[in-house]
Motif scaffolding. Structure first.
Motif: not given
Length: 253
Positions: A37-56
């Motif tokens: 159900q949640d494939h991101l649970s295996s890649f938690l370090p990738f769940c935040q993106y802070d680059r090039n003036g964008l934070s999501v």
């Protein structure tokens, strides 16, 4: 002659058994991948993106559990981003996409920007044609999404990217490349042989992005390679990136 006939019959039975066992194994790979159900649970370090003036931040979603505001947002962003590339085909394609987006097998990566960060960045209001993308259900504002499914192409289990859509405020920041690399990681972890996607020929920026920046290639199952005459009449190409020799032989060569 009789012995040879028996030998051939035995070989055919063994071949059928081998084919059935392989199909069963592929179906099991797809079943297991889809059951997560949640494939991101295996890649938690990738769940935040802070680059090039964008934070999501990223979160997972499933097609049969989308809220009404989220469904509306997906439909609107698709229209804003894609209608011009489909031209007269859009009304028909839009209906197809609306069906695809809510099937139980649909998996999503949603891109959200916190209200505070959006206000600081000056993009707290959605662009024309979009609503507040999630604010109505009390969440941070959506600024994009990836829709993918685990399917079989040419007897190869693949992650098929149905949509990668970002608002203009999230474009040109390296996020699209980051999201595709994340999908590739998810695909590999779930034993997929490739990532496959469809691109409209009219969308030259997308075609260049996938083929030049991400090194995807036009697949052997794309209309232009199956039959150049038919392919010339089609408005799209099917691209792929394979992860093993068998997948490469069936989807690239």
């Amino acid at each position: 002659m009789e012995d040879k006939g028996l030998h051939n019959a035995k070989e055919k039975r063994l071949k059928r058994k081998e084919v059935l066992e392989k199909k069963k194994a592929i179906d099991e790979i797809i079943r297991k991948a889809t059951s997560v159900q949640d494939h991101l649970s295996s890649f938690l370090p990738f769940c935040q993106y802070d680059r090039n003036g964008l934070s999501v931040h990223l979160e997972s979603g499933n097609g049969d559990h989308l809220s009404s505001p989220t469904k509306k947002y997906i439909q609107n962003l698709l229209k804003v981003n894609m209608e011009r590339y489909y031209g007269l085909e859009w009304p028909t394609e839009e209906k197809v996409k609306r069906r695809e987006m809510v099937v139980p097998e649909a998996r999503y990566i949603f891109v959200r920007q916190s209200n505070t960060n959006a206000t600081i960045a000056g993009v707290n209001k959605p662009e024309d044609g979009l609503d507040d993308g999630g604010l109505m259900d009390g969440q941070d504002r959506l600024v994009g999404f990836v829709h993918y499914q685990f399917v079989v192409e040419e007897d190869v289990p693949v992650a098929y990217v149905y949509e990668l859509q970002l608002e203009s405020c999230a474009q040109g920041k390296g996020l699209a490349k980051f999201l595709m690399q994340l999908v590739e990681l998810i695909a590999r972890k779930n034993k997929m042989g490739a990532v496959v996607l469809t691109v409209q020929k009219a969308n030259e920026n997308a075609m260049s992005f996938y083929t030049n920046k991400l090194r995807y290639v036009i697949s052997s199952i794309s209309p232009s390679r199956v039959d150049p005459l038919i392919g010339a009449e089609k408005s799209y190409e099917i691209l792929c990136k394979t992860f093993d020799p068998e997948a490469k032989g069936k989807l690239e060569e």
